[in-house]
Motif scaffolding. Structure first.
Motif, PDB file in Angstrom:
ATOM      1  N   VAL A   1     -13.171  16.582   6.250  1.00 38.55           N
ATOM      2  CA  VAL A   1     -12.192  16.116   5.703  1.00 38.55           C
ATOM      3  C   VAL A   1     -11.753  16.276   4.791  1.00 38.55           C
ATOM      4  O   VAL A   1     -13.213  15.731   3.896  1.00 38.55           O
ATOM      5  N   ARG A   2     -10.934  15.453   4.219  1.00 43.44           N
ATOM      6  CA  ARG A   2     -10.660  15.920   2.705  1.00 43.44           C
ATOM      7  C   ARG A   2      -9.796  14.790   2.058  1.00 43.44           C
ATOM      8  O   ARG A   2      -9.644  14.183   1.313  1.00 43.44           O
ATOM      9  N   LEU A   3      -9.223  14.437   2.791  1.00 42.64           N
ATOM     10  CA  LEU A   3      -8.050  13.520   3.010  1.00 42.64           C
ATOM     11  C   LEU A   3      -8.517  12.041   4.173  1.00 42.64           C
ATOM     12  O   LEU A   3      -8.491  12.828   5.148  1.00 42.64           O
ATOM     13  N   VAL A   4      -7.773  10.884   4.261  1.00 48.54           N
ATOM     14  CA  VAL A   4      -7.469  10.109   4.626  1.00 48.54           C
ATOM     15  C   VAL A   4      -5.630   9.475   4.715  1.00 48.54           C
ATOM     16  O   VAL A   4      -5.814   8.836   4.331  1.00 48.54           O
ATOM     17  N   GLU A   5      -5.565   9.458   5.908  1.00 49.41           N
ATOM     18  CA  GLU A   5      -4.150   8.247   6.062  1.00 49.41           C
ATOM     19  C   GLU A   5      -4.528   7.126   6.479  1.00 49.41           C
ATOM     20  O   GLU A   5      -5.092   6.402   7.446  1.00 49.41           O
ATOM     21  N   ILE A   6      -4.349   5.626   5.714  1.00 46.16           N
ATOM     22  CA  ILE A   6      -4.701   4.933   5.929  1.00 46.16           C
ATOM     23  C   ILE A   6      -2.677   4.148   5.827  1.00 46.16           C
ATOM     24  O   ILE A   6      -2.346   4.051   5.035  1.00 46.16           O
ATOM     25  N   GLY A   7      -3.565   2.672   6.683  1.00 44.65           N
ATOM     26  CA  GLY A   7      -1.941   1.870   6.399  1.00 44.65           C
ATOM     27  C   GLY A   7      -0.840   2.355   7.042  1.00 44.65           C
ATOM     28  O   GLY A   7       0.077   1.769   6.723  1.00 44.65           O
ATOM     29  N   HIS A   8      -0.845   3.200   8.418  1.00 45.51           N
ATOM     30  CA  HIS A   8       0.272   3.797   9.208  1.00 45.51           C
ATOM     31  C   HIS A   8       1.497   2.262   9.919  1.00 45.51           C
ATOM     32  O   HIS A   8       0.174   1.682   9.420  1.00 45.51           O
ATOM     33  N   ALA A   9       2.312   2.438   9.343  1.00 47.72           N
ATOM     34  CA  ALA A   9       2.927   0.496  10.249  1.00 47.72           C
ATOM     35  C   ALA A   9       3.181   0.715  11.509  1.00 47.72           C
ATOM     36  O   ALA A   9       2.604  -0.835  11.162  1.00 47.72           O
ATOM     37  N   GLU A  10       2.276   1.899  11.795  1.00 44.42           N
ATOM     38  CA  GLU A  10       2.000   1.141  13.775  1.00 44.42           C
ATOM     39  C   GLU A  10       0.720   0.742  13.336  1.00 44.42           C
ATOM     40  O   GLU A  10       0.769  -0.068  14.614  1.00 44.42           O
ATOM     41  N   ARG A  11      -0.347   1.363  13.082  1.00 47.42           N
ATOM     42  CA  ARG A  11      -1.579   0.413  12.634  1.00 47.42           C
ATOM     43  C   ARG A  11      -1.687  -0.647  12.370  1.00 47.42           C
ATOM     44  O   ARG A  11      -2.240  -2.207  12.227  1.00 47.42           O
ATOM     45  N   ARG A  12      -0.114  -0.909  11.194  1.00 53.72           N
ATOM     46  CA  ARG A  12      -0.798  -2.688  10.901  1.00 53.72           C
ATOM     47  C   ARG A  12      -0.071  -3.383  11.877  1.00 53.72           C
ATOM     48  O   ARG A  12      -0.064  -4.491  12.006  1.00 53.72           O
ATOM     49  N   ALA A  13       1.362  -2.967  12.246  1.00 50.42           N
ATOM     50  CA  ALA A  13       1.601  -3.785  13.668  1.00 50.42           C
ATOM     51  C   ALA A  13       0.846  -4.098  14.426  1.00 50.42           C
ATOM     52  O   ALA A  13       1.005  -5.050  15.275  1.00 50.42           O
ATOM     53  N   GLU A  14       0.881  -2.419  14.938  1.00 56.58           N
ATOM     54  CA  GLU A  14      -0.088  -2.921  16.163  1.00 56.58           C
ATOM     55  C   GLU A  14      -1.443  -2.948  16.254  1.00 56.58           C
ATOM     56  O   GLU A  14      -1.495  -3.423  17.747  1.00 56.58           O
ATOM     57  N   ARG A  15      -1.480  -2.823  15.891  1.00 60.73           N
ATOM     58  CA  ARG A  15      -3.695  -3.255  15.672  1.00 60.73           C
ATOM     59  C   ARG A  15      -3.783  -4.204  14.544  1.00 60.73           C
ATOM     60  O   ARG A  15      -5.320  -4.056  14.863  1.00 60.73           O
ATOM     61  N   GLY A  16      -2.694  -5.011  14.384  1.00 61.85           N
ATOM     62  CA  GLY A  16      -2.781  -6.063  13.344  1.00 61.85           C
ATOM     63  C   GLY A  16      -3.783  -5.579  11.917  1.00 61.85           C
ATOM     64  O   GLY A  16      -4.418  -6.743  11.473  1.00 61.85           O
ATOM     65  N   GLU A  17      -3.783  -4.308  11.410  1.00 68.43           N
ATOM     66  CA  GLU A  17      -4.692  -4.537  10.026  1.00 68.43           C
ATOM     67  C   GLU A  17      -3.529  -4.867   9.286  1.00 68.43           C
ATOM     68  O   GLU A  17      -2.648  -4.751   8.664  1.00 68.43           O
ATOM     69  N   THR A  18      -4.499  -5.337   8.808  1.00 70.16           N
ATOM     70  CA  THR A  18      -4.533  -6.705   7.289  1.00 70.16           C
ATOM     71  C   THR A  18      -4.986  -5.740   5.627  1.00 70.16           C
ATOM     72  O   THR A  18      -5.058  -5.192   6.041  1.00 70.16           O
ATOM     73  N   SER A  19      -3.823  -6.515   5.016  1.00 62.30           N
ATOM     74  CA  SER A  19      -4.453  -6.346   3.558  1.00 62.30           C
ATOM     75  C   SER A  19      -5.878  -5.678   2.917  1.00 62.30           C
ATOM     76  O   SER A  19      -6.155  -4.874   2.787  1.00 62.30           O
ATOM     77  N   ALA A  20      -6.833  -7.027   3.969  1.00 63.11           N
ATOM     78  CA  ALA A  20      -8.050  -6.647   3.468  1.00 63.11           C
ATOM     79  C   ALA A  20      -8.522  -5.170   4.690  1.00 63.11           C
ATOM     80  O   ALA A  20      -9.999  -4.485   3.905  1.00 63.11           O
ATOM     81  N   VAL A  21      -8.455  -5.584   5.405  1.00 63.42           N
ATOM     82  CA  VAL A  21      -8.244  -4.596   6.121  1.00 63.42           C
ATOM     83  C   VAL A  21      -8.260  -2.127   5.430  1.00 63.42           C
ATOM     84  O   VAL A  21      -9.269  -1.601   5.565  1.00 63.42           O
ATOM     85  N   ILE A  22      -7.231  -2.811   5.213  1.00 62.24           N
ATOM     86  CA  ILE A  22      -6.573  -1.646   4.256  1.00 62.24           C
ATOM     87  C   ILE A  22      -7.329  -1.387   2.960  1.00 62.24           C
ATOM     88  O   ILE A  22      -7.473  -0.384   2.965  1.00 62.24           O
ATOM     89  N   ARG A  23      -7.816  -2.705   2.534  1.00 59.37           N
ATOM     90  CA  ARG A  23      -8.414  -2.655   1.128  1.00 59.37           C
ATOM     91  C   ARG A  23      -9.789  -1.881   1.659  1.00 59.37           C
ATOM     92  O   ARG A  23     -10.533  -1.059   0.683  1.00 59.37           O
ATOM     93  N   ALA A  24     -10.414  -1.932   2.637  1.00 57.44           N
ATOM     94  CA  ALA A  24     -11.991  -1.946   2.943  1.00 57.44           C
ATOM     95  C   ALA A  24     -11.949  -0.487   3.069  1.00 57.44           C
ATOM     96  O   ALA A  24     -12.768   0.004   3.185  1.00 57.44           O
ATOM     97  N   LYS A  25     -10.566   0.155   4.501  1.00 60.02           N
ATOM     98  CA  LYS A  25     -10.907   1.374   4.215  1.00 60.02           C
ATOM     99  C   LYS A  25     -10.553   1.881   2.983  1.00 60.02           C
ATOM    100  O   LYS A  25     -11.202   3.559   3.202  1.00 60.02           O
ATOM    101  N   ILE A  26      -9.393   2.179   2.428  1.00 53.95           N
ATOM    102  CA  ILE A  26      -9.869   3.172   1.542  1.00 53.95           C
ATOM    103  C   ILE A  26     -11.241   2.854   0.668  1.00 53.95           C
ATOM    104  O   ILE A  26     -11.153   3.699   0.150  1.00 53.95           O
TER     105      ILE A  26
END
Length: 258
Positions: free
Chosen positions: A108-133
């Motif tokens: 795999v060469r690319l990762v999708e992060i921060g999709h609106a559905e995950r932000r809203a329905e999985r409670g992904e915060t900026s801190a989680v998104i930064r950690a994933k990036i």
């Protein structure tokens, strides 16, 4: 997508650059249907002159259980395989997570992060998104960071909302997917003139470390839209319209003709 974002800049510069076309199947397709779709799309890419010569860069993001098959089917083509998500933690005792290092090992060469559905329905915060990036970057993966305003608003309000999300990107290899949340799954995409203005505002507000990062549009995107948005955007992030491989071929043809 494997290049630095600054090598694929767009917008006002007029610099020749590849058109980026991405497709996510989300969780719509079953296992056999996903395999059939991947086979059909990689066959289209294998034959398409603009994908072969690099004028159009195509990535596919199937459901996680199909990633290994996607890498196998994409072998020998220019198709980039992307994951729809990644763990915010390194490899270790995190049951059910898929660490970035494992994705990279798979091809795999690319990762999708921060999709609106995950932000809203999985409670992904900026801190989680930064950690994933951070995990994706450490594993050598590029990031597809989804940004977008939650409701119809003015251009200035939309730009401000998007730039607040851009701040989570850091300085790694990033492609931005501008997806107005209110346009995701809607009968029609956001108005092209609105998209062009918002994208221009995002570009002008990017920090120096991300200057020139590609920006593609998603949100009920499909055939016929790319010509209305170029050169403001670097490409399209397709959803359900691209679940028909014939539509993928149509969009690739449109991208090649620009």
């Amino acid at each position: 997508m494997s290049d630095s974002p600054r090598t694929t800049t767009g917008g006002a510069s007029g610099t020749a650059r590849p058109v980026i076309i991405g497709i996510s199947t989300k969780a719509y397709l079953g296992y056999r249907a996903s395999l059939d779709w991947l086979q059909a799309v990689t066959d289209v890419a294998r034959r398409h002159p603009a994908v072969v010569d690099g004028r159009v860069r195509l990535f596919v993001a199937p459901s996680a259980p199909l990633l290994e098959s996607a890498v196998r089917l994409a072998s020998g083509t220019a198709v980039v395989v992307a994951a729809q998500d990644v763990s915010p933690d390194p490899a270790g005792p995190t049951t059910g997570d898929t660490p970035a290092s494992l994705l990279a090992d798979m091809g795999v060469r690319l990762v999708e992060i921060g999709h609106a559905e995950r932000r809203a329905e999985r409670g992904e915060t900026s801190a989680v998104i930064r950690a994933k990036i951070a995990q994706a970057s450490a594993a050598g993966l590029a990031t597809l960071l989804c940004i977008g305003e939650s409701a119809r608003s003015t251009v200035d309000e939309a730009v401000a909302a998007c730039l607040a999300q851009v701040a989570d990107a850091g300085s790694g290899r990033v492609v931005f997917a501008y997806e107005p949340i209110w346009a995701i799954g809607a009968p029609a995409p956001a108005d092209p003139s609105y998209v062009r203005e918002v994208v221009a505002g995002i570009r002008s507000g990017l920090p120096e470390a991300l200057a020139g990062a590609p920006i593609i549009y998603g949100g009920s995107a499909g055939p016929g839209l790319l010509g209305e948005l170029r050169p403001a955007v670097d490409g399209l992030f397709l959803g359900r319209f691209a679940h028909d491989p014939a539509n993928v071929a149509t969009v690739l043809d449109e991208a090649a003709a620009l």
